[in-house]
Design an enzyme around this catalytic site. Structure first.
Site, PDB file in Angstrom:
ATOM      1  N   HIS A 111      11.021  -4.848   1.891  1.00 51.31           N
ATOM      2  CA  HIS A 111      10.929  -3.682   1.014  1.00 51.31           C
ATOM      3  C   HIS A 111      11.980  -2.621   1.336  1.00 51.31           C
ATOM      4  O   HIS A 111      12.138  -2.199   2.480  1.00 51.31           O
ATOM      5  CB  HIS A 111       9.534  -3.055   1.167  1.00 51.31           C
ATOM      6  CG  HIS A 111       9.110  -2.206   0.018  1.00 51.31           C
ATOM      7  ND1 HIS A 111       7.979  -1.422   0.040  1.00 51.31           N
ATOM      8  CD2 HIS A 111       9.649  -2.023  -1.220  1.00 51.31           C
ATOM      9  CE1 HIS A 111       7.834  -0.807  -1.114  1.00 51.31           C
ATOM     10  NE2 HIS A 111       8.852  -1.147  -1.896  1.00 51.31           N
TER      11      HIS A 111
ATOM     12  N   TYR B 286       2.547   1.827  -0.772  1.00 50.30           N
ATOM     13  CA  TYR B 286       1.864   2.411  -1.915  1.00 50.30           C
ATOM     14  C   TYR B 286       0.610   3.156  -1.473  1.00 50.30           C
ATOM     15  O   TYR B 286      -0.473   2.586  -1.348  1.00 50.30           O
ATOM     16  CB  TYR B 286       1.494   1.336  -2.945  1.00 50.30           C
ATOM     17  CG  TYR B 286       2.662   0.527  -3.457  1.00 50.30           C
ATOM     18  CD1 TYR B 286       3.964   1.017  -3.417  1.00 50.30           C
ATOM     19  CD2 TYR B 286       2.456  -0.742  -4.007  1.00 50.30           C
ATOM     20  CE1 TYR B 286       5.028   0.268  -3.897  1.00 50.30           C
ATOM     21  CE2 TYR B 286       3.524  -1.487  -4.494  1.00 50.30           C
ATOM     22  CZ  TYR B 286       4.804  -0.981  -4.427  1.00 50.30           C
ATOM     23  OH  TYR B 286       5.866  -1.729  -4.902  1.00 50.30           O
TER      24      TYR B 286
END
Length: 336
Positions: A139, A51
């Site tokens: 992820h 992010y």
């Protein structure tokens, strides 16, 4: 360990927007949003190195540094290692291309090996300013990978990240681990294995009012049978169910806009907000332990809390089903 044993409630805070997702967010606005989440009782925070190439972790860590570590639950992810060197020009993120173009310029290594997993956790701890993580998600396995390459990357994670995280859990370093993905297939494959066994999974954008049929068909029955919990990521489908214009990280196509219009008309007829319908639907499945909507404006936190606690009449859920706006086998909130 079941995630429900230590999660502090059914509503958490997803920090992807703090990585400057879609737009450049002033530091003051990002800080005010995180403060609002804390002040209104949110105690579960999810983040990731991806992010904004560490930006979301840095911004979240600025708040958490002032709070007792035992007073909240924190999760981050492995699979992308943020490097010190910077990149210039566009970076290729596949279907997530351009998502964090306003984030940090650091180059990221995409890798799920044991070494990369340990390096990723070390980097997250440093950016967050904490001494431990509670949950670690693997992820985006299978993101933009197909065929033999998909299986190669999955095997890299299975023999690398999965085993490292299982060891850390068994040693008590972390409380739980799982997969954080927006594809159902890698979770299904992992649940079919004898080991390593995940404690839960974070499924982003695949159990929402707009996209849930595929998860209902195979993944969620498997998770329920294995007593594995789901964290619902992206309950508003990248924002289109919350007044935004994005779906699946892109501008919503006409057919999605039309469907959202039908949903909104139905919620208005029953005097409720579409966010309440979206959030409560995602949490109605027995496997769903919590949802983690993201936000970049302080006022959104109060909206999410109100949506969670809104009184949605049973007649709405009945009409939703009758209008074929949800799958016939999708669980609805109790009393519907």
């Amino acid at each position: 360990m079941s995630l429900r044993e230590f999660l502090p409630g059914r509503l958490g805070f997803g920090t992807a927007p703090l990585g400057n997702m879609f737009r450049a967010i002033p530091d003051e606005e990002a800080a005010a949003t995180v403060e609002a989440a804390w002040d209104q009782g949110i105690r579960f925070y999810d983040t990731a190195p991806f992010y904004g190439a560490g930006l979301a972790e840095e911004r979240l860590g600025a708040l958490l540094a002032t709070k007792p570590r035992d007073s909240y639950v924190l999760s981050s992810k492995v699979g992308r290692v943020v490097l010190d060197e910077h990149e210039t020009g566009d970076r290729e993120f596949g279907e997530k291309g351009g998502l964090f173009e306003h984030g940090n310029a650091n180059r990221m290594l995409h890798e799920w090996t044991a070494d990369a997993t340990e390096r990723s956790i070390e980097g997250s701890l440093k950016r967050l300013g904490v001494d431990r993580l509670d949950i670690v998600w693997v992820h985006d396995i299978a993101q933009d990978f197909h065929g033999d390459l998909w299986l190669h990357k999955y095997e890299e994670a299975r023999t690398g990240a999965f085993r490292v995280l299982s060891r850390l859990r068994d040693e008590g370093v972390i409380k739980a681990w799982g997969l954080g993905v927006n594809r159902t297939e890698p979770i299904e494959l992992t649940l079919a294995l004898d080991e390593p066994r995940p404690d839960g999974f974070l499924l982003a954008g695949r159990y929402t009012l707009l996209d849930h049929q595929h998860a209902l068909g195979r993944l969620l029955p498997m998770a329920q049978a294995a007593n594995v919990d789901m964290i619902v990521g992206g309950p508003y489908s990248s924002g289109v169910l919350a007044g935004g214009s994005h779906f699946e990280y892109q501008q919503a196509p006409p057919e999605i806009v039309e469907r959202v219009g039908r949903l909104k008309a139905l919620t208005e007829r029953h005097g409720i907000g579409i966010k309440a319908a979206a959030l409560q639907f995602s949490l109605a499945h027995p496997v769903a332990a919590a949802a983690i909507p993201g936000a970049t404006r302080p006022g959104r936190i109060a909206e999410d809390i109100a949506a969670l606690n809104a009184d949605v009449p049973a007649a709405f859920w009945h009409d939703l089903r009758s209008a074929a706006l949800v799958a016939p086998d999708a669980p609805l909130p109790q009393g519907a």
